[in-house]
Design an enzyme around this catalytic site. Structure first.
Site, short mmCIF file in Angstrom:
data_model
loop_
_atom_site.label_atom_id
_atom_site.label_comp_id
_atom_site.label_asym_id
_atom_site.label_seq_id
_atom_site.Cartn_x
_atom_site.Cartn_y
_atom_site.Cartn_z
N ARG A 96 -15.36 108.36 -17.90
CA ARG A 96 -15.61 106.76 -17.34
C ARG A 96 -14.86 105.42 -18.49
O ARG A 96 -15.29 104.29 -18.05
CB ARG A 96 -16.98 107.00 -16.75
N GLU B 271 -25.35 119.03 -28.37
CA GLU B 271 -26.85 119.48 -28.30
C GLU B 271 -26.93 121.09 -28.22
O GLU B 271 -26.78 121.89 -29.25
CB GLU B 271 -27.09 119.13 -26.94
P1 AMP Z 1 -22.59 110.20 -26.43
O1 AMP Z 1 -23.74 111.35 -26.77
O2 AMP Z 1 -22.73 109.16 -26.46
O3 AMP Z 1 -20.77 111.17 -27.18
O4 AMP Z 1 -22.08 110.21 -25.26
C1 AMP Z 1 -21.50 111.15 -24.99
C2 AMP Z 1 -21.13 110.54 -23.12
O5 AMP Z 1 -21.61 111.12 -22.18
C3 AMP Z 1 -20.33 109.21 -23.00
O6 AMP Z 1 -19.66 108.58 -22.90
C4 AMP Z 1 -21.17 108.46 -21.24
O7 AMP Z 1 -20.28 108.46 -20.82
C5 AMP Z 1 -22.00 109.94 -21.02
N1 AMP Z 1 -23.42 109.99 -21.42
C6 AMP Z 1 -24.54 110.56 -21.87
N2 AMP Z 1 -25.55 109.74 -21.61
C7 AMP Z 1 -25.00 109.86 -20.65
C8 AMP Z 1 -26.06 108.91 -19.32
N3 AMP Z 1 -27.54 109.42 -19.79
N4 AMP Z 1 -25.63 108.73 -18.21
C9 AMP Z 1 -25.05 108.14 -17.60
N5 AMP Z 1 -24.34 108.84 -18.59
C10 AMP Z 1 -24.10 109.13 -20.07
#
Ligand code: AMP
Length: 176
Positions: free
Chosen positions: A64, A101
């Site tokens: 994205r 996780e």
């Molecule tokens: P991160 O935990 O920051 O590594 O998140 C990984 C990826 O997952 C991010 O680039 C987002 O695109 C996606 N992501 C994680 N949590 C969400 C959420 N609650 N809603 C939308 N996208 C999410």
């Protein structure tokens, strides 16, 4: 940034409860992408911020991040460097693994995607735990490029993702 921008962008996000698993409220960006005026507002707001910062490349994170980072690069007149899941990039890559996780994930960048001293903005859609972007920073730093800023459309502040990105500057258009 015009103070009504976050509100207008927020109104175009959709909460999808229990996706991709129970307990997660997924921030769905597809309504924003589907509305030309709101999509342009997001890209133009980023472009305004980085226009005079001598950016050489926008680093876009699969998948994205591609949707926001690539039009931003076009608006700035610079190129993009892709950060992708394993096995997608055809030439020589550097890899960085990070904890999820449950288990780990890996990201890759072409070894020639950036040059030493290149000034880059890293772009993704949502900062959750910050793990994806922290791994991306490591890839960029392995190529000795300079992280001018890490940016995202939205940030889930309760997960404190930006703490993992210290000491880099982090800019998000919406804080949730
Ligand atoms: P991160 O935990 O920051 O590594 O998140 C990984 C990826 O997952 C991010 O680039 C987002 O695109 C996606 N992501 C994680 N949590 C969400 C959420 N609650 N809603 C939308 N996208 C999410």
């Amino acid at each position: 940034m015009d103070s009504t921008v976050p509100e207008r962008l927020l109104a175009s996000l959709r909460d999808v409860p229990d996706f991709p698993k129970p307990g997660i409220v997924f921030k769905d960006i597809t309504p924003l992408l589907g509305d030309g005026a709101t999509f342009a507002l997001a890209i133009n707001t980023f472009a305004e911020r980085y226009r005079d910062r001598a950016i050489d490349r926008v680093v876009v994170v699969e998948s994205r991040g591609f949707l926001f980072g690539t039009p931003l690069a076009y608006a700035l007149g610079c190129g993009v460097a892709l950060v992708r899941k394993p096995g997608k990039l055809p030439a020589d890559t550097h890899q960085e693994s990070y904890d999820l996780e449950y288990g780990t994930d890996t990201l890759e960048i072409h070894t020639d995607a950036l040059g030493a001293g290149d000034r880059v903005v890293i772009l993704d859609d949502v900062i959750a735990t910050g793990g994806t972007l922290a791994a991306t920073v490591k890839l960029v730093e392995r190529l000795e490029a300079e992280v001018v800023e890490i940016a995202a459309l939205a940030e889930l502040t309760f997960l404190n993702g930006r703490d993992r990105l210290t000491p880099h500057s982090v800019h998000t258009l919406i804080q949730l």
